[in-house]
Design a protein around this motif. Structure first.
Motif, PDB file in Angstrom:
ATOM      1  N   LEU A  41       0.858  -1.184   0.000  1.00  0.00           N
ATOM      2  CA  LEU A  41       0.000   0.000   0.000  1.00  0.00           C
ATOM      3  C   LEU A  41       0.894   1.234   0.000  1.00  0.00           C
ATOM      4  N   LYS A  42       0.663   2.123  -0.938  1.00  0.00           N
ATOM      5  CA  LYS A  42       1.446   3.356  -1.038  1.00  0.00           C
ATOM      6  C   LYS A  42       0.511   4.559  -0.965  1.00  0.00           C
ATOM      7  N   ARG A  43       0.746   5.400   0.016  1.00  0.00           N
ATOM      8  CA  ARG A  43      -0.090   6.590   0.198  1.00  0.00           C
ATOM      9  C   ARG A  43       0.311   7.694  -0.773  1.00  0.00           C
ATOM     10  N   ALA A  44      -0.642   8.554  -1.077  1.00  0.00           N
ATOM     11  CA  ALA A  44      -0.361   9.732  -1.893  1.00  0.00           C
ATOM     12  C   ALA A  44       0.604  10.628  -1.132  1.00  0.00           C
ATOM     13  N   GLU A  95      -8.194   8.326  -3.998  1.00  0.00           N
ATOM     14  CA  GLU A  95      -7.463   9.591  -3.965  1.00  0.00           C
ATOM     15  C   GLU A  95      -6.413   9.640  -2.862  1.00  0.00           C
ATOM     16  N   GLU A  96      -6.441   8.653  -1.947  1.00  0.00           N
ATOM     17  CA  GLU A  96      -5.539   8.673  -0.796  1.00  0.00           C
ATOM     18  C   GLU A  96      -4.382   7.692  -0.910  1.00  0.00           C
ATOM     19  N   PHE A  97      -4.589   6.577  -1.584  1.00  0.00           N
ATOM     20  CA  PHE A  97      -3.540   5.556  -1.695  1.00  0.00           C
ATOM     21  C   PHE A  97      -3.850   4.612  -2.847  1.00  0.00           C
ATOM     22  N   PHE A  98      -2.853   3.787  -3.190  1.00  0.00           N
ATOM     23  CA  PHE A  98      -3.100   2.709  -4.137  1.00  0.00           C
ATOM     24  C   PHE A  98      -2.386   1.456  -3.656  1.00  0.00           C
ATOM     25  N   VAL A  99      -2.816   0.306  -4.148  1.00  0.00           N
ATOM     26  CA  VAL A  99      -2.293  -0.980  -3.701  1.00  0.00           C
ATOM     27  C   VAL A  99      -1.748  -1.763  -4.892  1.00  0.00           C
ATOM     28  N   LEU A 100      -0.516  -2.257  -4.726  1.00  0.00           N
ATOM     29  CA  LEU A 100       0.160  -3.009  -5.782  1.00  0.00           C
ATOM     30  C   LEU A 100       0.364  -4.463  -5.376  1.00  0.00           C
ATOM     31  N   GLU A 101       0.324  -5.346  -6.345  1.00  0.00           N
ATOM     32  CA  GLU A 101       0.754  -6.719  -6.094  1.00  0.00           C
ATOM     33  C   GLU A 101       2.266  -6.727  -5.894  1.00  0.00           C
ATOM     34  N   ILE A 140      -4.063  -3.127  -7.936  1.00  0.00           N
ATOM     35  CA  ILE A 140      -5.327  -3.833  -7.676  1.00  0.00           C
ATOM     36  C   ILE A 140      -6.391  -2.919  -7.080  1.00  0.00           C
ATOM     37  N   PHE A 141      -5.955  -1.766  -6.557  1.00  0.00           N
ATOM     38  CA  PHE A 141      -6.922  -0.829  -5.970  1.00  0.00           C
ATOM     39  C   PHE A 141      -6.301   0.555  -5.923  1.00  0.00           C
ATOM     40  N   LYS A 142      -7.129   1.576  -6.130  1.00  0.00           N
ATOM     41  CA  LYS A 142      -6.649   2.956  -5.964  1.00  0.00           C
ATOM     42  C   LYS A 142      -7.824   3.869  -5.657  1.00  0.00           C
TER      43      LYS A 142
END
Length: 261
Positions: A34-37, A95-101, A91-93
């Motif tokens: 999980l990577k935050r903006a 406005e606050e964060f997105f999630v990578l495999e 796999i998900f995004k």
């Protein structure tokens, strides 16, 4: 097929409990990140040094808000993937964060081992150069092309970390040249018990990206321009305060100055 509802609930729960900018987690035996903006900007000192030296590697990044940065990075990841570059699956995004495999371990964790063999070193080098070349041949730039931003797993390298952008007035060629400098600079930190052949590495890059064949001359010109810094770096007082990053930069300048051709 949409995202598993339970996984989505887990993501939101973790995003509330864990306030780190980047963190990993596991769900159903799979690993994710999980990577935050986060906003991007260069500080005043960075901008001042660039203005005084005009060194491509010191190009200030573009100021972007957290939301702008997240949109920029996720859009670039998806665009590069469409062009055949190996980037992580988002796999998900929101406005606050997105999630990578998860894509494996940083190449750094392999090439910085003291006991790495030449065969293995150049194996990883070839994989990284192929992805960097693919980016450049598609009229794109990375922005942070250090070895730490190449991830290795099962004979494949995935490229990460695309949040940095630059003023639209900066040419693509300059940004690609900066990518190559950053890549070479990151290699000076290897702890291998043999010296890397930078002539070979640069030749490999040029073979893969022939339109940038003048980069060899540009690298030598840069080193010549900053030759006074090479001399300065040998002063004992300077050596003691410049740290590993500074040491690596001066080492690279010396290597570039002595390039063949």
């Amino acid at each position: 097929m949409g995202l598993d509802k339970k996984l989505e609930e887990e993501i939101f729960s973790l995003s509330k409990d864990n306030k780190e900018e980047i963190f990993s987690f596991e769900y159903a035996t799979k690993k994710y990140w999980l990577k935050r903006a986060r906003a991007t900007k260069s500080n005043f000192i960075h901008k001042l040094f660039y203005k005084l030296t005009d060194i491509d590697i010191l190009l200030p990044v573009e100021n972007k808000s957290e939301k702008q940065s997240l949109l920029y990075e996720t859009t670039k990841i998806e665009r590069l993937k469409e062009k055949g570059v190996c980037t992580p699956n988002i796999i998900f995004k929101n406005e606050e964060f997105f999630v990578l495999e998860d894509s494996g371990k940083m190449v750094n964790s392999y090439i910085r081992k003291r006991d790495i063999t030449k065969e293995k070193m150049y194996y990883y080098m070839e994989l990284m150069l192929k992805e960097l070349a693919l980016i450049h041949n598609n009229k794109e730039f990375h922005g942070g092309a250090q070895a730490r931003n190449f991830i290795y797993k099962e004979d494949k390298v995935t490229v990460i970390d695309f949040e940095d952008s630059f003023d639209k007035s900066i040419s693509l060629e300059t940004l690609q040249f900066r990518d190559l400098i950053l890549f070479l600079l990151s290699l000076t930190k290897t702890r291998a018990n043999f010296e890397l052949d930078y002539n070979f590495i640069i030749n490999q890059y040029i073979q893969l990206v022939p339109q940038n064949k003048d980069f060899r001359k540009r690298l030598k010109k840069l080193a010549s321009k900053l030759s006074f810094l090479i001399t300065l770096s040998q002063v004992k007082f300077i050596k003691n305060i410049m740290g590993r990053d500074g040491e690596g930069f001066f080492k690279l300048l010396l290597i570039l100055k002595n390039l063949e051709g």
